[in-house]
Structure formats: structure tokens, C-alpha cells
Design an enzyme around this catalytic site. Structure first.
Site, PDB file in Angstrom:
ATOM      1  N   LYS A  54     -19.589  33.101  38.242  1.00 14.57           N
ATOM      2  CA  LYS A  54     -19.060  31.803  37.833  1.00 14.57           C
ATOM      3  C   LYS A  54     -18.894  30.862  39.030  1.00 14.57           C
ATOM      4  O   LYS A  54     -18.663  29.672  38.870  1.00 14.57           O
ATOM      5  CB  LYS A  54     -17.742  31.972  37.083  1.00 14.57           C
ATOM      6  CG  LYS A  54     -17.919  32.684  35.738  1.00 14.57           C
ATOM      7  CD  LYS A  54     -16.602  32.864  35.028  1.00 14.57           C
ATOM      8  CE  LYS A  54     -16.745  33.616  33.721  1.00 14.57           C
ATOM      9  NZ  LYS A  54     -17.424  32.840  32.666  1.00 14.57           N
ATOM     10  N   LYS A  88     -14.561  22.832  25.421  1.00 14.73           N
ATOM     11  CA  LYS A  88     -13.174  22.346  25.308  1.00 14.73           C
ATOM     12  C   LYS A  88     -12.950  21.120  26.186  1.00 14.73           C
ATOM     13  O   LYS A  88     -12.344  20.132  25.752  1.00 14.73           O
ATOM     14  CB  LYS A  88     -12.209  23.466  25.698  1.00 14.73           C
ATOM     15  CG  LYS A  88     -12.225  24.655  24.764  1.00 14.73           C
ATOM     16  CD  LYS A  88     -11.490  25.864  25.357  1.00 14.73           C
ATOM     17  CE  LYS A  88     -11.713  27.098  24.520  1.00 14.73           C
ATOM     18  NZ  LYS A  88     -11.193  28.326  25.163  1.00 14.73           N
ATOM     19  N   LYS A 119     -11.214  29.252  34.492  1.00 13.47           N
ATOM     20  CA  LYS A 119     -11.960  30.311  33.806  1.00 13.47           C
ATOM     21  C   LYS A 119     -11.734  31.617  34.541  1.00 13.47           C
ATOM     22  O   LYS A 119     -11.146  31.652  35.622  1.00 13.47           O
ATOM     23  CB  LYS A 119     -13.456  29.980  33.758  1.00 13.47           C
ATOM     24  CG  LYS A 119     -14.077  29.717  35.124  1.00 13.47           C
ATOM     25  CD  LYS A 119     -15.554  29.389  35.011  1.00 13.47           C
ATOM     26  CE  LYS A 119     -15.807  28.007  34.469  1.00 13.47           C
ATOM     27  NZ  LYS A 119     -16.249  27.978  33.082  1.00 13.47           N
ATOM     28  N   ARG A 120     -12.189  32.696  33.943  1.00 16.17           N
ATOM     29  CA  ARG A 120     -12.087  34.006  34.585  1.00 16.17           C
ATOM     30  C   ARG A 120     -12.717  33.960  35.975  1.00 16.17           C
ATOM     31  O   ARG A 120     -13.755  33.330  36.173  1.00 16.17           O
ATOM     32  CB  ARG A 120     -12.800  35.046  33.717  1.00 16.17           C
ATOM     33  CG  ARG A 120     -12.761  36.469  34.228  1.00 16.17           C
ATOM     34  CD  ARG A 120     -13.214  37.428  33.126  1.00 16.17           C
ATOM     35  NE  ARG A 120     -14.470  37.021  32.521  1.00 16.17           N
ATOM     36  CZ  ARG A 120     -15.676  37.424  32.943  1.00 16.17           C
ATOM     37  NH1 ARG A 120     -15.778  38.233  33.981  1.00 16.17           N
ATOM     38  NH2 ARG A 120     -16.763  37.024  32.328  1.00 16.17           N
ATOM     39  N   THR A 162     -17.208  28.600  26.671  1.00 14.74           N
ATOM     40  CA  THR A 162     -16.558  27.726  25.687  1.00 14.74           C
ATOM     41  C   THR A 162     -15.640  26.729  26.392  1.00 14.74           C
ATOM     42  O   THR A 162     -15.293  25.708  25.813  1.00 14.74           O
ATOM     43  CB  THR A 162     -15.740  28.529  24.651  1.00 14.74           C
ATOM     44  OG1 THR A 162     -14.807  29.375  25.333  1.00 14.74           O
ATOM     45  CG2 THR A 162     -16.664  29.356  23.779  1.00 14.74           C
TER      46      THR A 162
END
Length: 571
Positions: free
Chosen positions: A297, A403, A291-292, A399
Site C-alpha cells: 500500500k 469512501k 488504511k491497513r 473501498t
């Protein structure tokens, strides 16, 4: 030509004045092109602009296109001589605003002097919109009405700023978040003053992913296995995956499911060896955080856990329940120094771990470069354990979590974003949850969070930070990662890594123990796949269409809604 720079690089760095100006020009360029195209097509069909909201809905995807509100007003008032009140009624009914972030710094604010230089007419329009809006609030005011300064599109201060989120809210018929918790936090924490005076505007539309791209195309082995088991209807009606729940106890199906996962892991292992020059074992757990790169995060929390595992193996003689391969991927914004330093730390830890004879058979760490959709299509099907570990209350939705789960990974994560809803769908026994809740984080923050308390009381926290500070992972560059120690202890540990580290370490150990029981793990993975129906983008788009855009489909498409299928619809 200098004009080519406007669209040459999307989202140029805005750490200096030139970058800020280019980004503002770029945002206006794309907005202006889109609005002009919408109006061109509308005028080719009808000349009555009162019908625009019935024919067109423009959804603002975060604040980057919020200039569209002022641009549509300019087109209506200046170019088509529509009176202000009529133009504003048309504009407000045409736009919807989706908020994608709870980080105040991610809600765009443009300095008024810059705005005035680049878009003087739009600034005039925004001032007029703001004046009329605040006047309206005053007219409907009660003793509990929020302070007008909170509602104003213009933020006062030594340098005035245009608040693009406020412009988007004022100029839209509907405002939504993208996960249940996120939407509640938008109302209660991010913009409570707006929710107080216009609660009818706010709703939730939980994000979704397309099963065509993120299962049918990217994971043909699993897709074919599912189709053989339950038919192909799931491709357009993801709720049909629930039929797989009964297969979780079927030994033959479990074996086939496991074999598909192993094939995917072998393919990813080949990519890792080619791109990272590291050999990884497909029989190990593939623990993935793709992810970014952003502090909230908490890729750094993941690294702290890896360091703890490395120290336990090399210093304490600990043997993990199963070998584990930690896989990272993601990009950092060009001007985001800490994010880029976290990437450097991941690679430096990997260099040490992967070459230590005591550790390398139990632990591997890789960072796959140049993350993009085509790379994600190889990573997602191969993942065993999906890292969704943001600070509770910070992730809007996510998201990636959807996934990975759709492709048979179990989630390790906090009660944040869509993790909460995934947990509700798959059941608490089929997801690994750790850490403080959003409410607990808020309480700790309000009472004065002191990360030193965790450093002094937790053996794990203290040893991990001391190891990073001691140049264990930067032998050729003394002091390279000193900033981690200072950021977490002297600068407040903004994202509560130290508060959650012990809980995270324990949860990681629990997941490894679970993985050592293959039948149990595969059953849980199948249950995850079986309960991903809610997270289809078909459902998300249907909710936008029905509840925000006011789109009505043909009768047969309405009948098919219960099957999760969205037909082409007309206004």
C-alpha cells in the site's frame, strides 16, 4: 478457561507454531458454528438436502473460511450418510468464493502435519476431494492442460501444505475478484491454470460501499446539502448523484460545498490536536492515507515524498503552492515488523517536520492512533486529497478510495484496483494518476529491476534516502531507519517505490497547484461526488444476487433495481 482463547482475539499472530495452531482452530471454530447454524435452519424447513443449493448460498470471503468446503462435506457424508458424489454436488453448488488479494503470501497455506493434528478428518476429506478433482482433470485433459501440481490442493515439498485458495476454487460454483483489473489478474496471473480449465466459474464483482454509512451518517452536512439540491432519492439510488454535475458550475453551490468541507476539517483538526498534540491548519490541504499498514500500500512512498518536500523547504528555500497537512491512520499486524517500523518512521518524520521553524508553517505530519470505524467517520469527510498509491497490480480493489471520493476528496493514485474504474467514472481531469502501470511493473520485474539505477540517476531519490539513512529523522537513535535504505536498494525494492517516486513527487506538486485554485478544486470535488453511483454496495450486492446466488426478488423489487434499490428477497 483455555477454550475462551479460541474466540478472544481475532486473527492471532501466526509467526510461531502456537499462533498458527490457534489461528487454524479459530478459523475452524467460526466455520463450524456457521455451517451448523445454516444446516439447523435448513433442516427446520425441509429435509431434502438436494434442495440445499436452491435455498442457501455460502460466500467465502477470501480463504479464511475455506474450511467450510471440507466441513460441509463432513456434515453431509459423516453425519447425514449422504453418498460422496451427491454430497460433493451439493457442496460445490452451495459455495461461492470471493478472492480479495493478489499477494500469494496472503493465500493461506497450512502445513499438513499441523492440519493432521488439529483436523484429521477434514484432511482426509480434502485428500479425497483433491484425488477426485485431479482425476477429473486428467480425464478431460488436452495437450494444453496445466500441470497437475499447479491445480493440486496439496502443495508438495519437504513439508506438504494445504492450499486453501485451491480448495475454495475447486469447492465453489463461482469465483470472483473485486475490481475489473483485479479479476483479470486473478485469471491471468494468480490462478491461470484454474481459469484455463474452468473459465465459466470466473467473473468480476467490483466492490461497493454503503452510502447510508459513508455519506448519510458520517457527513450530515454534505448529505443535507445534496438532499436540498436533488432530493433524498440518492440514499437508496446512488446514481441520482449525477444530477449534481450541473451544480459544479454553480458558484453558490460550490461555496456551500466548500463550507461543508471546511466544517469537517475543523472538526478533524480538533481531534488531531487532542489525540496527537499537533495543531493543524484547516485551510491547508488535508492529504490523507488511512488504511491497513502494508508495504504494497506504500505508506513508505508517501513518507519519501514528505521527506523530499521537507528537504526542498529547508535546504532549497522552496515555498509550496499551499500548506499541506499529511494525515496517516491505520493498523499493522502484530507480527509485521516492517509495517510497525513504518508507523515509527511516520511519527519520527512528523516530530522533526512539525518542530522545524522553517517547515512547520508549510508542512505538518500526523499519525492518528487507534484507527477504527468511528475515527474513519471523522477522517473521511475532512479529506481533500485521498492517497491510493499501491504498486500497480497489487491492490485488489480498495473501498477507502470510494469512501473518500464520495465525500468530496480527489484521488491521487496509481492505475490499480478500483482507482481505474473511479477514473473512468469521474474523468481523467478529476483524478491525479502517476506511476507505472501493472504491465510496466511486470516488464520491469521480468527484465530484472535494479533500484540502484534510480538512486544513481535521480537527485530526489538519492537525497531522500541519504537523509533517512543519515539519522536526520532519528537524532536520538542512530541507525534506526537504516533498514529503509537497505530494503529499497540492497533487498530489491519489492514494491517499486524508487521507480515511482519522481512521478509521485511531480503529481503531488501538481495537486497542490490545483488546490490553490479553489473554484476549480471544488468543481472537481463535486464531479467526484456526482459520479460515485457505480460504487454503491447496492449495485455490488445486486450483482452477487443475480449472477452468483441466483436470488429472484419480488416483481416490485426487480422493477426498482434500475433505481439501485435492493429489496428483501426470499429463496
Amino acid at each position: 478457561m483455555s477454550s475462551e482463547t479460541i474466540s478472544k482475539v481475532l486473527y492471532p499472530p501466526d509467526s510461531n507454531d502456537e499462533g498458527k495452531e490457534l489461528r487454524l482452530i479459530q478459523e475452524y471454530f467460526f466455520v463450524a458454528c456457521a455451517i451448523r447454524d445454516v444446516l439447523r435452519r435448513f433442516e427446520a424447513q425441509t429435509g431434502d438436502f438436494q434442495l440445499l443449493p436452491e435455498k442457501v448460498c455460502i460466500q467465502l470471503n477470501d480463504t479464511h473460511p475455506a474450511l467450510g468446503v471440507a466441513e460441509l462435506m463432513r456434515c453431509l457424508v459423516d453425519e447425514r450418510d449422504i453418498p460422496w458424489d451427491a454430497a460433493w454436488s451439493i457442496t460445490e453448488k452451495t459455495f461461492g468464493y470471493t478472492n480479495h488479494t493478489l499477494l500469494p503470501e496472503a493465500l493461506e497455506r497450512w502445513p499438513v502435519p499441523l492440519f493432521e493434528r488439529v483436523l484429521p478428518r477434514h484432511l482426509q476429506i480434502i485428500y479425497e476431494v483433491n484425488q477426485r478433482f485431479l482425476q477429473h482433470v486428467t480425464e478431460i485433459s488436452t495437450t494444453s492442460t496445466p500441470n497437475l501440481s499447479d491445480l493440486s490442493i496439496i502443495e508438495e515439498g519437504p513439508t506438504k501444505h494445504v492450499r486453501m485458495a485451491n480448495l475454495a476454487i475447486v469447492g465453489s460454483r463461482a469465483v470472483n475478484g473485486v475490481a475489473a483489473l483485479h479479476s483479470e489478474l486473478v485469471k491471468s496471473s494468480l490462478v491461470p491454470h484454474f481459469h484455463q480449465i474452468m473459465p465459466e466459474k470466473f467473473s468480476n464483482k467490483t466492490n461497493g460501499i454503503t452510502p447510508r454509512r459513508w455519506l448519510r451518517v458520517c457527513n450530515r452536512g454534505l448529505s443535507d446539502l445534496i438532499t436540498d439540491a436533488i432530493g433524498s432519492g440518492w440514499v437508496t439510488d446512488l446514481d441520482q448523484l449525477r444530477q449534481l454535475e450541473s451544480r459544479a458550475g454553480d458558484g453558490g453551490f460550490r461555496e456551500a460545498f466548500h463550507n461543508v468541507k471546511q466544517d469537517n476539517k475543523r472538526r478533524l483538526a480538533e481531534i488531531v490536536e487532542k489525540t496527537c498534540r499537533v495543531s493543524v491548519d484547516p485551510l491547508s490541504i488535508f492529504d490523507v492515507q488511512a488504511k491497513r499498514i502494508h508495504e504494497y500500500k506504500r505508506q513508505l512512498l508517501n513518507v519519501l515524498n514528505i521527506v523530499d518536500q521537507y528537504l526542498r523547504i529547508t535546504r532549497d528555500g522552496w515555498t509550496p503552492a499551499v500548506p499541506k497537512t499529511y494525515i496517516f491512520a491505520g493498523k499493522a499486524a502484530p507480527g509485521y515488523w516492517r509495517a510497525k517500523e513504518i508507523i515509527k518512521l511516520i511519527n519520527s518524520v512528523g516530530d522533526v517536520v512539525n518542530n522545524d521553524p522553517k517547515a512547520k508553517d508549510h508542512l505538518r505530519v500526523v499519525f492518528i492512533p487507534d484507527y477504527r470505524v468511528s475515527v474513519a467517520e471523522r477522517i473521511v469527510p475532512a479529506c481533500d486529497l485521498s492517497e491510493q498509491i499501491s504498486t500497480a497490480g497489487k491492490e485488489a480493489s480498495g473501498t477507502g478510495n470510494m469512501k473518500f471520493a464520495l465525500n468530496g476528496a480527489l484521488t491521487i493514485g496509481t492505475l490499480d484496483g478500483a482507482n481505474i474504474e473511479i477514473g473512468e467514472e469521474v474523468g481523467s481531469d478529476n483524478i491525479f494518476i502517476f506511476g507505472r502501470t501493472a504491465e510496466e511493473i511486470d516488464t520491469m520485474r521480468s527484465q530484472g529491476y535494479n533500484p540502484w539505477e534510480f538512486y544513481e540517476s535521480s537527485h530526489t531519490v538519492r537525497r531522500v534516502l541519504d537523509a533517512i539513512r543519515s539519522d536526520t529523522f532519528s537524532p536520538g537513535s542512530p541507525g534506526r531507519f537504516e533498514w529503509v535504505f537497505h530494503a529499497l536498494l540492497y533487498q530489491g525494492d519489492e514494491y517499486f517505490l524508487l521507480a515511482d517516486l519522481d512521478s509521485y513527487v511531480n503529481c503531488q506538486d501538481r495537486s497542490s497547484e490545483e488546490y490553490s485554485n479553489r473554484e476549480s478544486w471544488v468543481s472537481k470535488a463535486i464531479i467526484n461526488v456526482a459520479n460515485m453511483g457505480k460504487f454503491s454496495s447496492d449495485r455490488t450486492i445486486r450483482e452477487y444476487a443475480n449472477e452468483i446466488w441466483g436470488i429472484q426478488g419480488h416483481p416490485e423489487s426487480i422493477d426498482s433495481h434500475s433505481r439501485g434499490h435492493v429489496e428483501t428477497v426470499t429463496h
